[in-house]
Scaffold this active site. Structure first.
Site, PDB file in Angstrom:
ATOM      1  N   CYS A  73      -1.785   1.542   2.251  1.00 27.62           N
ATOM      2  CA  CYS A  73      -2.725   0.919   0.806  1.00 27.62           C
ATOM      3  C   CYS A  73      -3.699   0.146   1.752  1.00 27.62           C
ATOM      4  CB  CYS A  73      -1.905  -0.172   0.136  1.00 27.62           C
ATOM      5  SG  CYS A  73      -0.777   0.659  -0.886  1.00 27.62           S
TER       6      CYS A  73
ATOM      7  N   HIS B  10      -6.870  -5.088  -2.765  1.00 27.68           N
ATOM      8  CA  HIS B  10      -5.786  -3.971  -3.026  1.00 27.68           C
ATOM      9  C   HIS B  10      -5.122  -4.249  -4.322  1.00 27.68           C
ATOM     10  CE1 HIS B  10      -3.325  -0.688  -2.916  1.00 27.68           C
ATOM     11  NE2 HIS B  10      -2.212  -1.500  -2.789  1.00 27.68           N
TER      12      HIS B  10
ATOM     13  N   ASN C  76      -1.904   1.347  -8.938  1.00 23.96           N
ATOM     14  CA  ASN C  76      -2.135   1.397  -7.407  1.00 23.96           C
ATOM     15  C   ASN C  76      -2.310   2.611  -6.897  1.00 23.96           C
ATOM     16  OD1 ASN C  76      -1.899   1.011  -4.721  1.00 23.96           O
ATOM     17  ND2 ASN C  76       0.023  -0.047  -4.723  1.00 23.96           N
TER      18      ASN C  76
HETATM   19  N1  COA Z   1      10.892  -1.140 -15.960  1.00 27.06           N
HETATM   20  C1  COA Z   1      11.911  -2.003 -16.400  1.00 27.06           C
HETATM   21  N2  COA Z   1      12.762  -3.029 -15.649  1.00 27.06           N
HETATM   22  C2  COA Z   1      12.409  -2.805 -14.330  1.00 27.06           C
HETATM   23  C3  COA Z   1      11.396  -1.856 -13.971  1.00 27.06           C
HETATM   24  C4  COA Z   1      10.731  -1.241 -14.779  1.00 27.06           C
HETATM   25  N3  COA Z   1       9.956  -0.126 -14.280  1.00 27.06           N
HETATM   26  N4  COA Z   1      11.366  -1.842 -12.589  1.00 27.06           N
HETATM   27  C5  COA Z   1      12.501  -2.822 -12.298  1.00 27.06           C
HETATM   28  N5  COA Z   1      13.068  -3.277 -13.442  1.00 27.06           N
HETATM   29  C6  COA Z   1      14.163  -4.302 -13.464  1.00 27.06           C
HETATM   30  C7  COA Z   1      15.010  -4.698 -12.283  1.00 27.06           C
HETATM   31  O1  COA Z   1      16.202  -3.548 -12.152  1.00 27.06           O
HETATM   32  C8  COA Z   1      15.606  -5.987 -12.394  1.00 27.06           C
HETATM   33  O2  COA Z   1      16.448  -6.056 -13.420  1.00 27.06           O
HETATM   34  P1  COA Z   1      17.873  -7.019 -13.273  1.00 27.06           P
HETATM   35  O3  COA Z   1      17.325  -8.161 -13.335  1.00 27.06           O
HETATM   36  O4  COA Z   1      18.685  -6.583 -14.394  1.00 27.06           O
HETATM   37  O5  COA Z   1      18.269  -6.476 -12.029  1.00 27.06           O
HETATM   38  C9  COA Z   1      14.363  -6.550 -13.236  1.00 27.06           C
HETATM   39  O6  COA Z   1      13.447  -5.744 -13.611  1.00 27.06           O
HETATM   40  C10 COA Z   1      13.582  -7.532 -12.238  1.00 27.06           C
HETATM   41  O7  COA Z   1      13.210  -6.764 -11.091  1.00 27.06           O
HETATM   42  P2  COA Z   1      12.597  -7.164  -9.832  1.00 27.06           P
HETATM   43  O8  COA Z   1      12.420  -6.115  -8.929  1.00 27.06           O
HETATM   44  O9  COA Z   1      12.662  -8.755  -9.496  1.00 27.06           O
HETATM   45  O10 COA Z   1      11.058  -7.116 -10.695  1.00 27.06           O
HETATM   46  P3  COA Z   1       9.583  -7.583 -10.101  1.00 27.06           P
HETATM   47  O11 COA Z   1       9.030  -8.843 -10.990  1.00 27.06           O
HETATM   48  O12 COA Z   1       9.632  -8.134  -8.694  1.00 27.06           O
HETATM   49  O13 COA Z   1       8.741  -6.401 -10.366  1.00 27.06           O
HETATM   50  C11 COA Z   1       7.797  -4.901  -8.882  1.00 27.06           C
HETATM   51  C12 COA Z   1       9.037  -5.363  -9.468  1.00 27.06           C
HETATM   52  C13 COA Z   1       8.015  -3.536  -8.274  1.00 27.06           C
HETATM   53  C14 COA Z   1       6.648  -4.645  -9.863  1.00 27.06           C
HETATM   54  C15 COA Z   1       7.120  -6.040  -7.786  1.00 27.06           C
HETATM   55  O14 COA Z   1       8.149  -6.384  -6.919  1.00 27.06           O
HETATM   56  C16 COA Z   1       5.916  -5.782  -7.297  1.00 27.06           C
HETATM   57  O15 COA Z   1       4.902  -5.362  -7.867  1.00 27.06           O
HETATM   58  N6  COA Z   1       6.108  -5.622  -5.828  1.00 27.06           N
HETATM   59  C17 COA Z   1       5.125  -5.202  -5.022  1.00 27.06           C
HETATM   60  C18 COA Z   1       4.870  -3.665  -5.133  1.00 27.06           C
HETATM   61  C19 COA Z   1       3.496  -3.480  -4.665  1.00 27.06           C
HETATM   62  O16 COA Z   1       2.607  -4.154  -4.865  1.00 27.06           O
HETATM   63  N7  COA Z   1       3.407  -2.336  -3.618  1.00 27.06           N
HETATM   64  C20 COA Z   1       2.476  -1.981  -3.086  1.00 27.06           C
HETATM   65  C21 COA Z   1       2.043  -2.763  -2.239  1.00 27.06           C
HETATM   66  S1  COA Z   1       0.941  -2.098  -0.904  1.00 27.06           S
END
Ligand code: COA
Length: 338
Positions: A117, A259, A289
């Site tokens: 990214c 980004h 993204n």
């Molecule tokens: N739909 C519904 N629930 C989801 C889900 C989805 N698509 N993805 C994850 N969950 C659930 C998880 O299983 C978790 O459930 P639990 O509480 O029962 O265990 C809950 O949602 C929270 O998960 P968590 O991983 O803490 O969520 P989050 O708020 O961190 O969001 C991302 C997850 C991936 C959106 C977030 O971590 C993120 O944006 N990370 C960076 C990603 C990114 O930008 N990557 C590119 C960088 S170059």
């Protein structure tokens, strides 16, 4: 006045197929509400079977070259093509020479840059440095990725985030006092975090030719929470280091084009820098993204909707797999993208 690379063209391309949050909720355990509130994404686009990264890169490149022609009224021929991608058409050779060939640029040096990214900022810094060193006069810099081709169809955490696309800019040799001149870069990496964003199989470590990959090892994986934390930290720090180096204050920025990872990440970076949300450019609701295409596509949309205007002080900042990060700054020039 010192020689500089000046941005003079902008373009982008998206595949035709749009995938809404409701489309994903029909096949995965997720919902429009979860995706919108946790990521800010509403729609992403995905390539059709047989459609490859180079197909999007060529379309974005054509649009950027046409935009440069309209802006400058001069010959659009470039003497360098740098393509940022982590989803090349094939592992070998690089995709850039094929893109240059299809753009009608025979004999032009062309190579890929892989920084996930952060790829677009790395490619921009590479092309800019080659122009200031006198190696090139005019460069086409493209960021293009098709992450839909490497995602695990059952992984809701990655399927909801990533979309395919390509964005491109044209750089020409000029001087640092011109609008569009790239005024500085801050780049970095931390390989200790390589496993946080990865495709395990298919390279020289886990060879797909001799052993079949383990279940799912050829799919992209991401450890969302630590990636979220590092994205905020590294983009904020890199941005501030660049601002300090070029003598700009965060309060003087008109637009921050980060980004497009997650709207909460963008707002957290703005908070760290002290930049209000109305100066943070966001188009991820429409494209998700798009990895290396993310920053140029955000620039194109911001110009098209009138938010980004000539004379604006703009900070670009990216973060991605590697881990890698990078920032760049410029005063926005008068461009006419379509
Ligand atoms: N739909 C519904 N629930 C989801 C889900 C989805 N698509 N993805 C994850 N969950 C659930 C998880 O299983 C978790 O459930 P639990 O509480 O029962 O265990 C809950 O949602 C929270 O998960 P968590 O991983 O803490 O969520 P989050 O708020 O961190 O969001 C991302 C997850 C991936 C959106 C977030 O971590 C993120 O944006 N990370 C960076 C990603 C990114 O930008 N990557 C590119 C960088 S170059």
């Amino acid at each position: 006045m010192s020689r500089a690379a000046v941005l003079c063209g902008l373009g982008g391309a998206l595949p035709a197929t749009a995938v809404t949050n409701d489309d994903l909720a029909a096949e995965l355990d997720t919902s429009d509400r979860w995706i919108r509130t946790r990521t800010g994404i509403g729609v992403r686009h995905v390539v059709a079977p047989g459609e490859a990264t180079s197909d999007l890169a060529v379309r974005a490149g054509q649009e950027a070259l046409a935009s440069a022609l309209r802006a400058g009224g001069q010959d659009a021929a470039v003497d360098l093509v740098v393509l940022a991608t982590s989803t090349p058409d094939r592992p070998c050779p690089a995709t850039a020479p094929d893109v240059a060939h299809r753009l009608g640029l025979p004999g032009v040096p062309a190579f890929d840059v892989a920084a996930v990214c952060t790829g677009f900022v790395y490619a921009l810094a590479t092309a800019s440095s080659m122009i200031t060193a006198g190696v090139a006069q005019r460069a086409l810099v493209i960021g293009a990725d098709t992450f839909s081709t490497i995602l695990d169809p059952d992984d809701r955490t990655t399927r909801v985030i990533f979309g395919d696309g390509a964005g491109a800019v044209v750089l020409r040799a000029g001087t640092a006092d011109e609008p569009g001149a790239l005024l500085g870069f801050d780049l970095g990496s931390d390989g200790s975090g390589a496993d946080l964003i990865t495709v395990r199989a298919g390279g020289s470590r886990q060879r797909s030719s001799t052993e079949p990959p383990g279940a799912g090892d050829h799919f992209f994986t991401m450890d969302g929470r630590p990636v979220f934390t590092r994205a905020v930290l590294d983009m904020s720090r890199s941005s501030q280091e660049l601002l300090d180096r070029i003598g700009w204050k965060a309060g003087e920025l008109d637009k921050v084009v980060a980004h497009q990872a997650n709207i909460r990440i963008l707002h957290a970076v703005g908070g760290q820098l002290g930049v209000d949300e109305d100066r943070i450019v966001a188009n991820l609701d429409r494209v998700g993204n798009t990895v290396a295409a993310s920053i140029p596509l955000a620039l194109r949309d911001a110009v098209a909707d009138g938010g980004l205007r000539p004379g604006h002080r703009v900070l670009l900042t990216g973060f991605g797999g590697g881990l890698t990060w990078g920032s760049a700054a410029l005063v926005w020039p008068d461009l006419d993208p379509r």
